[in-house]
Design a protein around this motif. Structure first.
Motif, PDB file in Angstrom:
ATOM      1  N   SER A  23       0.835  -1.196   0.000  1.00 45.37           N
ATOM      2  CA  SER A  23       0.000   0.000   0.000  1.00 45.37           C
ATOM      3  C   SER A  23       0.875   1.253   0.000  1.00 45.37           C
ATOM      4  O   SER A  23       0.628   2.194  -0.760  1.00 45.37           O
ATOM      5  CB  SER A  23      -0.921  -0.005   1.220  1.00 45.37           C
ATOM      6  N   ASN A  24       1.893   1.270   0.851  1.00 50.11           N
ATOM      7  CA  ASN A  24       2.819   2.407   0.887  1.00 50.11           C
ATOM      8  C   ASN A  24       3.589   2.518  -0.424  1.00 50.11           C
ATOM      9  O   ASN A  24       3.824   3.629  -0.922  1.00 50.11           O
ATOM     10  CB  ASN A  24       3.799   2.279   2.055  1.00 50.11           C
ATOM     11  N   LEU A  25       3.986   1.383  -0.971  1.00 47.16           N
ATOM     12  CA  LEU A  25       4.759   1.387  -2.199  1.00 47.16           C
ATOM     13  C   LEU A  25       3.933   1.903  -3.377  1.00 47.16           C
ATOM     14  O   LEU A  25       4.466   2.544  -4.279  1.00 47.16           O
ATOM     15  CB  LEU A  25       5.291  -0.019  -2.498  1.00 47.16           C
ATOM     16  N   SER A  26       2.621   1.659  -3.346  1.00 49.62           N
ATOM     17  CA  SER A  26       1.781   2.123  -4.449  1.00 49.62           C
ATOM     18  C   SER A  26       1.785   3.644  -4.533  1.00 49.62           C
ATOM     19  O   SER A  26       1.544   4.212  -5.587  1.00 49.62           O
ATOM     20  CB  SER A  26       0.358   1.591  -4.301  1.00 49.62           C
ATOM     21  N   ARG A  27       2.065   4.301  -3.417  1.00 46.64           N
ATOM     22  CA  ARG A  27       2.149   5.753  -3.402  1.00 46.64           C
ATOM     23  C   ARG A  27       3.568   6.247  -3.723  1.00 46.64           C
ATOM     24  O   ARG A  27       3.797   7.426  -3.875  1.00 46.64           O
ATOM     25  CB  ARG A  27       1.693   6.278  -2.045  1.00 46.64           C
ATOM     26  N   ALA A  28       4.501   5.317  -3.798  1.00 47.54           N
ATOM     27  CA  ALA A  28       5.902   5.687  -4.040  1.00 47.54           C
ATOM     28  C   ALA A  28       6.159   5.864  -5.530  1.00 47.54           C
ATOM     29  O   ALA A  28       5.371   5.455  -6.374  1.00 47.54           O
ATOM     30  CB  ALA A  28       6.826   4.604  -3.490  1.00 47.54           C
ATOM     31  N   GLY A  29       7.278   6.436  -5.830  1.00 41.36           N
ATOM     32  CA  GLY A  29       7.645   6.663  -7.216  1.00 41.36           C
ATOM     33  C   GLY A  29       8.124   5.402  -7.909  1.00 41.36           C
ATOM     34  O   GLY A  29       8.391   4.371  -7.281  1.00 41.36           O
ATOM     35  N   GLU A  30       8.236   5.497  -9.213  1.00 43.17           N
ATOM     36  CA  GLU A  30       8.661   4.366 -10.034  1.00 43.17           C
ATOM     37  C   GLU A  30      10.062   3.886  -9.661  1.00 43.17           C
ATOM     38  O   GLU A  30      10.331   2.679  -9.676  1.00 43.17           O
ATOM     39  CB  GLU A  30       8.607   4.746 -11.512  1.00 43.17           C
ATOM     40  N   ALA A  31      10.956   4.795  -9.304  1.00 42.59           N
ATOM     41  CA  ALA A  31      12.328   4.397  -8.947  1.00 42.59           C
ATOM     42  C   ALA A  31      12.320   3.483  -7.724  1.00 42.59           C
ATOM     43  O   ALA A  31      13.055   2.490  -7.688  1.00 42.59           O
ATOM     44  CB  ALA A  31      13.179   5.633  -8.674  1.00 42.59           C
ATOM     45  N   ARG A  32      11.496   3.800  -6.744  1.00 40.30           N
ATOM     46  CA  ARG A  32      11.430   2.956  -5.545  1.00 40.30           C
ATOM     47  C   ARG A  32      10.823   1.597  -5.880  1.00 40.30           C
ATOM     48  O   ARG A  32      11.256   0.574  -5.363  1.00 40.30           O
ATOM     49  CB  ARG A  32      10.628   3.637  -4.447  1.00 40.30           C
ATOM     50  N   LYS A  33       9.837   1.581  -6.738  1.00 38.00           N
ATOM     51  CA  LYS A  33       9.241   0.305  -7.152  1.00 38.00           C
ATOM     52  C   LYS A  33      10.277  -0.572  -7.841  1.00 38.00           C
ATOM     53  O   LYS A  33      10.356  -1.775  -7.582  1.00 38.00           O
ATOM     54  CB  LYS A  33       8.040   0.542  -8.070  1.00 38.00           C
ATOM     55  N   GLN A  34      11.079   0.038  -8.715  1.00 39.49           N
ATOM     56  CA  GLN A  34      12.111  -0.732  -9.411  1.00 39.49           C
ATOM     57  C   GLN A  34      13.186  -1.214  -8.446  1.00 39.49           C
ATOM     58  O   GLN A  34      13.666  -2.349  -8.560  1.00 39.49           O
ATOM     59  CB  GLN A  34      12.724   0.096 -10.542  1.00 39.49           C
ATOM     60  N   ALA A  35      13.560  -0.379  -7.479  1.00 39.10           N
ATOM     61  CA  ALA A  35      14.546  -0.785  -6.477  1.00 39.10           C
ATOM     62  C   ALA A  35      14.008  -1.939  -5.637  1.00 39.10           C
ATOM     63  O   ALA A  35      14.746  -2.879  -5.313  1.00 39.10           O
ATOM     64  CB  ALA A  35      14.919   0.402  -5.582  1.00 39.10           C
ATOM     65  N   SER A  36      12.737  -1.888  -5.309  1.00 42.56           N
ATOM     66  CA  SER A  36      12.119  -2.966  -4.537  1.00 42.56           C
ATOM     67  C   SER A  36      12.100  -4.262  -5.335  1.00 42.56           C
ATOM     68  O   SER A  36      12.441  -5.328  -4.817  1.00 42.56           O
ATOM     69  CB  SER A  36      10.687  -2.579  -4.146  1.00 42.56           C
ATOM     70  N   LYS A  37      11.716  -4.159  -6.590  1.00 45.67           N
ATOM     71  CA  LYS A  37      11.674  -5.338  -7.455  1.00 45.67           C
ATOM     72  C   LYS A  37      13.057  -5.975  -7.567  1.00 45.67           C
ATOM     73  O   LYS A  37      13.206  -7.189  -7.450  1.00 45.67           O
ATOM     74  CB  LYS A  37      11.149  -4.951  -8.840  1.00 45.67           C
ATOM     75  N   GLN A  38      14.088  -5.136  -7.770  1.00 47.16           N
ATOM     76  CA  GLN A  38      15.447  -5.663  -7.903  1.00 47.16           C
ATOM     77  C   GLN A  38      15.916  -6.315  -6.609  1.00 47.16           C
ATOM     78  O   GLN A  38      16.530  -7.382  -6.627  1.00 47.16           O
ATOM     79  CB  GLN A  38      16.416  -4.563  -8.330  1.00 47.16           C
ATOM     80  N   ALA A  39      15.633  -5.684  -5.480  1.00 43.26           N
ATOM     81  CA  ALA A  39      16.044  -6.251  -4.191  1.00 43.26           C
ATOM     82  C   ALA A  39      15.366  -7.597  -3.951  1.00 43.26           C
ATOM     83  O   ALA A  39      16.006  -8.547  -3.479  1.00 43.26           O
ATOM     84  CB  ALA A  39      15.722  -5.281  -3.057  1.00 43.26           C
ATOM     85  N   LEU A  40      14.100  -7.707  -4.285  1.00 43.87           N
ATOM     86  CA  LEU A  40      13.384  -8.974  -4.092  1.00 43.87           C
ATOM     87  C   LEU A  40      13.930 -10.055  -5.027  1.00 43.87           C
ATOM     88  O   LEU A  40      14.072 -11.212  -4.623  1.00 43.87           O
ATOM     89  CB  LEU A  40      11.882  -8.762  -4.309  1.00 43.87           C
ATOM     90  N   ARG A  41      14.253  -9.681  -6.241  1.00 39.28           N
ATOM     91  CA  ARG A  41      14.870 -10.640  -7.163  1.00 39.28           C
ATOM     92  C   ARG A  41      16.241 -11.069  -6.644  1.00 39.28           C
ATOM     93  O   ARG A  41      16.619 -12.237  -6.767  1.00 39.28           O
ATOM     94  CB  ARG A  41      14.995 -10.041  -8.553  1.00 39.28           C
ATOM     95  N   ASP A  42      16.969 -10.135  -6.057  1.00 38.38           N
ATOM     96  CA  ASP A  42      18.278 -10.464  -5.492  1.00 38.38           C
ATOM     97  C   ASP A  42      18.153 -11.433  -4.319  1.00 38.38           C
ATOM     98  O   ASP A  42      19.030 -12.277  -4.117  1.00 38.38           O
ATOM     99  CB  ASP A  42      19.006  -9.195  -5.051  1.00 38.38           C
ATOM    100  N   VAL A  43      17.073 -11.323  -3.562  1.00 41.74           N
ATOM    101  CA  VAL A  43      16.835 -12.283  -2.472  1.00 41.74           C
ATOM    102  C   VAL A  43      16.677 -13.684  -3.049  1.00 41.74           C
ATOM    103  O   VAL A  43      17.271 -14.647  -2.553  1.00 41.74           O
ATOM    104  CB  VAL A  43      15.597 -11.882  -1.634  1.00 41.74           C
ATOM    105  N   ILE A  44      15.898 -13.804  -4.095  1.00 39.88           N
ATOM    106  CA  ILE A  44      15.678 -15.123  -4.707  1.00 39.88           C
ATOM    107  C   ILE A  44      16.993 -15.664  -5.270  1.00 39.88           C
ATOM    108  O   ILE A  44      17.300 -16.856  -5.121  1.00 39.88           O
ATOM    109  CB  ILE A  44      14.573 -15.040  -5.779  1.00 39.88           C
TER     110      ILE A  44
END
Length: 136
Positions: A23-44
């Protein structure tokens, strides 16, 4: 690092945290969404890398302090990235995994089981977070 799976209550708490984060991320900018996606992929990817090392040990390879140091630093760096992104529960699990690989004897097995740091649990949480990002 094998252990018991998370209880239903643990999963509900994690999913509640995930929902708030998304919910918080949906209000965030595209750069934060991409950083989150990359971090989650890095976890995997870290789960895969750790799994391969554990497989090599099961198949008779010698322990490698250099490799365990690399894994410790990898998981620790991921914990910092996830903490910065607000994924606190996943960050904590990555932190504990990094601590484990720095010195497997420093943490009691019972604690590790209760902390939910099984690689399968970590990957499931990362995948659930990624799936939530796709719906945004």
């Amino acid at each position: 690092m094998s252990g018991i799976e998370l209880s239903v209550a643990d999963w509900l708490a994690l999913l509640s945290h995930l929902k708030k984060w998304l919910s918080n991320l949906s209000r965030a900018g595209e750069a934060r969404k991409q950083a989150s996606k990359q971090a989650l992929r890095d976890v995997i990817k870290a789960v895969r890398e750790t799994t391969v090392y554990m497989r090599s040990l099961r198949e008779g390879d010698d322990k490698s302090l250099d490799r365990e140091r690399e894994l410790s630093l990898l998981w620790t760096e991921l914990s910092f990235q996830l903490e910065d992104l607000g994924l606190h529960k996943l960050a904590k699990r990555c932190h504990l995994t990094g601590q484990y690989w720095a010195d497997p004897e420093s943490l009691e097995q019972e604690f590790l089981q209760e902390a939910g740091v099984r690689l399968d649990d970590i990957e499931r949480l990362a995948r659930a977070s990624l799936n939530g990002l796709k719906k945004m």
